[in-house]
Design an enzyme around this catalytic site. Structure first.
Site, PDB file in Angstrom:
ATOM      1  CD  GLN A  33     -58.716  15.418  -9.102  1.00 57.30           C
ATOM      2  OE1 GLN A  33     -57.801  15.205  -8.322  1.00 57.30           O
ATOM      3  NE2 GLN A  33     -59.965  15.117  -8.819  1.00 57.30           N
ATOM      4  CB  THR A  34     -53.911  21.010 -11.791  1.00 57.90           C
ATOM      5  OG1 THR A  34     -54.051  20.476 -10.477  1.00 57.90           O
ATOM      6  CG2 THR A  34     -53.278  22.382 -11.714  1.00 57.90           C
ATOM      7  CD  GLU A  50     -48.911  13.331 -17.953  1.00 62.76           C
ATOM      8  OE1 GLU A  50     -50.116  13.497 -17.627  1.00 62.76           O
ATOM      9  OE2 GLU A  50     -48.454  13.689 -19.048  1.00 62.76           O
ATOM     10  CB  CYS A  85     -63.144  20.152 -36.439  1.00 65.29           C
ATOM     11  SG  CYS A  85     -62.602  18.615 -35.642  1.00 65.29           S
ATOM     12  CD1 TRP A 133     -45.730  18.158 -20.304  1.00 63.79           C
ATOM     13  CD2 TRP A 133     -45.386  19.756 -18.784  1.00 63.79           C
ATOM     14  NE1 TRP A 133     -46.876  18.902 -20.222  1.00 63.79           N
ATOM     15  CE2 TRP A 133     -46.696  19.894 -19.286  1.00 63.79           C
ATOM     16  CE3 TRP A 133     -44.943  20.637 -17.797  1.00 63.79           C
ATOM     17  CZ2 TRP A 133     -47.569  20.882 -18.844  1.00 63.79           C
ATOM     18  CZ3 TRP A 133     -45.808  21.627 -17.370  1.00 63.79           C
ATOM     19  CH2 TRP A 133     -47.104  21.742 -17.875  1.00 63.79           C
ATOM     20  CE1 TYR A 151     -53.460  11.087 -19.288  1.00 64.37           C
ATOM     21  CE2 TYR A 151     -52.762  11.697 -17.064  1.00 64.37           C
ATOM     22  CZ  TYR A 151     -52.804  11.961 -18.427  1.00 64.37           C
ATOM     23  OH  TYR A 151     -52.180  13.065 -18.930  1.00 64.37           O
ATOM     24  CE1 TYR A 158     -59.835  17.135  -5.534  1.00 61.44           C
ATOM     25  CE2 TYR A 158     -58.711  18.934  -6.669  1.00 61.44           C
ATOM     26  CZ  TYR A 158     -59.867  18.233  -6.370  1.00 61.44           C
ATOM     27  OH  TYR A 158     -61.060  18.628  -6.910  1.00 61.44           O
ATOM     28  CG  ASP A 160     -56.492  13.815 -20.843  1.00 59.86           C
ATOM     29  OD1 ASP A 160     -57.122  13.500 -21.884  1.00 59.86           O
ATOM     30  OD2 ASP A 160     -55.755  14.815 -20.785  1.00 59.86           O
ATOM     31  CB  CYS A 190     -67.461  22.375 -34.811  1.00 57.13           C
ATOM     32  SG  CYS A 190     -67.671  21.685 -33.146  1.00 57.13           S
ATOM     33  CB  THR A 219     -63.594  16.280  -4.415  1.00 59.48           C
ATOM     34  OG1 THR A 219     -62.304  16.668  -4.888  1.00 59.48           O
ATOM     35  CG2 THR A 219     -64.258  15.400  -5.471  1.00 59.48           C
ATOM     36  CG  LEU A 235     -50.917  22.550  -7.284  1.00 61.84           C
ATOM     37  CD1 LEU A 235     -49.902  21.478  -7.653  1.00 61.84           C
ATOM     38  CD2 LEU A 235     -51.729  22.926  -8.510  1.00 61.84           C
TER      39      LEU A 235
END
Length: 380
Positions: A57-58, A52, A217, A39, A135, A97, A153, A214, A322, A95
């Protein structure tokens, strides 16, 4: 003690942070570390929006095959809008939800009915679609239409919290406002879509929740969390409330080649999904025999029980949602009276009256039971 965020809580003063230099380092990092996904660089706003919604949550690895299946089944928003809800829910199966799937379908219908099947090119119109929050609206607006809206996000929250050493829990309203402001200030107004994608990719693959890179980074010099040895502690979240525990005793009733199902309705969990008839109890009986008799007494009269044979009692199987934790026990039984029919008010359906397994969506717990019980699985 006040929890309102203020500049005094930040290690780096706002005026000292070089936004332009940060953007350049982010661009350089993104060029050196491409993350190919189907995408990305996609011009079709429908497919951007679809990706999106699927990835909410995936994890990407889990969402990718769903994206490919949805695009194959519904190549356009018009095709998705025209599909029966049961078909959409079935394709979504696994999935979780499921309200996201219903909102996905409702949003597609709204795009067709109110926008002629063409995705709206404004942030406000995108935000008005069912299931689209700030979002998702920002993501579609920036990726599809190059509009200057910053995405927020989990990955972006983490990058911002660590860079500024921000200690407020991210789920508090004041903190959300602060993150939104910082993300918008950092946004590259000339390349908002590429900037948003780079921020998310950087958080997903570099500034990760555990074991971030780090040492290599490009943002290390600006990272307050690294300087204060707070990388593993940020971002902070408020403690989660305890999940509600629920116990379901399922009656798996076979009658010849049939097995009975029901569709969940109302506003409870698993709305419009299919399961076995269930009795909800506060606590399960400690002995399987007691559980079987409790289910028998609930669903059958004493006379009807004479023709019922208990086969097995299995469980529990657990599914964590959840805010709830559902435990399912399965009492498998055979109704040997070929003339017996359930009370019509119960709205049960025999499996042979249903279409093939590929059409009807079921909760993950029921699918797991069917996989572990091949005899029942063969009836679907």
């Amino acid at each position: 003690m006040s929890h309102e965020p203020s500049d005094s809580a930040f290690h780096i003063p706002h005026s000292a942070f070089d936004h332009s230099a940060f953007r350049q380092r982010l661009r350089n990092w993104a060029t050196a570390h491409p993350r190919p996904l189907p995408w990305k660089d996609e011009p079709d706003p429908y497919r951007i929006w679809l990706s999106e919604i699927l990835l909410q949550q995936t994890r990407v690895a889990q969402g990718l095959p769903y994206y490919e299946r949805f695009v194959a089944a519904f190549p356009t928003v018009v095709a998705l809008a025209a599909a029966p809800e049961a078909e959409v829910l079935k394709l979504w199966e696994g999935l979780g939800y499921y309200s996201r799937a219903r909102n996905l379908h409702a949003a597609a219908k709204k795009v067709v009915s109110e926008h002629g099947g063409v995705f709206p090119a404004s942030y406000a119109a995108l935000l008005a679609l069912p299931g689209v929050g700030a979002y998702t609206a920002a993501a579609v607006a920036s990726f599809a239409f190059n509009l200057p809206y910053a995405v927020l996000d989990g990955n972006v929250f983490r990058v911002l919290a660590r860079i500024w050493g921000y200690e407020e829990p991210v789920d508090r309203p004041a903190a959300r406002a602060w993150f939104a402001q910082k993300a918008q200030e950092l946004l590259d107004p000339e390349r908002p879509g590429a900037h948003n994608q780079a921020m998310m990719d950087f958080g997903a693959t570099w500034c990760t929740p555990r074991n971030p890179k780090c040492g290599a980074c490009p943002m290390a010099a600006d990272c307050v969390a690294l300087q204060k040895k707070r990388v593993d502690a940020l971002p902070r979240k408020s403690p989660k409330p305890a999940r509600r525990r629920r116990i379901l005793l399922y009656a798996v009733i076979r009658q010849g080649p049939q097995v009975y199902l029901r569709e969940r309705t109302g506003k409870d969990i698993w709305q419009n999904l299919w399961e076995f008839p269930a009795l909800e109890v506060a606590e399960p009986p400690a002995v399987n025999g007691e559980m079987a008799h409790q289910v028998l007494d609930h669903f059958f009269s004493k006379e009807e029980q004479k023709s019922v044979k208990i086969d097995t009692v299995t469980g529990p199987l657990k599914q964590v949602l959840t805010h709830q934790e559902v435990h399912g026990f399965f009492v498998q039984m055979t109704q040997n009276n070929p003339d017996w029919r359930p009370d019509p008010a119960w709205n049960w359906h025999a499996a042979e009256q249903l279409a093939l397994k590929k059409i009807y969506a079921k909760p993950r717990m029921i699918d797991r039971f069917l996989v572990e019980n091949p005899l029942t699985l063969s009836l679907f």
